[in-house]
Design a protein around this motif. Sequence first.
Motif: not given
Length: 276
Positions: A19-48
């Motif tokens: 992910t990339q953003s005009k936002f400080l520290g996007v890696g602390a907000v957008v990406p979530w993942a667990v092996a064997g389960v799935g991956a999620v990107a949450t953004q735009s007034y992100a609901n973490t």
Amino acid sequence: MTFSIVGFDPKTKELGIATQSKFLGVGAVVPWAVAGVGAVATQSYANTSYGPNGLDLMASGKSAQETLDILTSNDDQKEFRQAGIVDANGNSATFTGEKCYDWAGGIAGENFAAQGNILVSEETVQAMASTFQETEGSLAERLLAALDAGQAAGGDSRGMQSAALLVVKEKGGYGGYNDRFIDLRVDDHPDPIKDLLRIYQLQQLYFAPTKEENILEITGEVQNELTTHLKRLGYLIDDNLFKALTTYIHTENFEAREQAEGKIDRDILEYMKNQA
């Protein structure tokens, strides 16, 4: 203010997000993942909460689309949200609320979901999708190539600030103690994707396993080069070449590439040559 791509590699079972953003520290907000389960990107007034809640839903057996439907149905601000999800079977889903700022949208395909908001145009998402599908290599390499292509196609209309790459794999973390296979962030940089590509290469240098064809015998010209550089860097003091090499490797944190005595990883020697 963000664009992202979520992906799955059916061969290695790796899951990840770039992910990339005009936002400080996007890696602390957008990406979530667990092996064997799935991956999620949450953004735009992100609901973490989409991250952990989405992963819990997929862990309980919900597909990517079912998970996204549940998350958005329980969110009275969903029209401001954007999200992309891939589950551990490669099913994908993307959502863009009607109140996200233009241009906003996404593409979901086999093993990936690409999305973005406040983009120059839809070409950013199209470039991410096509590049991910057409690129060979590891999941990390495909995600990074897609992210870079998205920026080249226009990217965030407000500019660049931060970027991140998260890839999970069962026992893929340091020492095999967790699933955090690759977790890299550029929190504030004028060209964050290029810097993310740079530190990804460093991550591979430090932690990727040595290729069999890169194992060199420390004899002849290799020994001469190694001796020269260890002396130049101040490690070879008492003429004990192998002791000096061990000290160098441990000082530089190259333990993952350390070989049996009398051998060296070509990549370590090349790194040593380029050190000031």
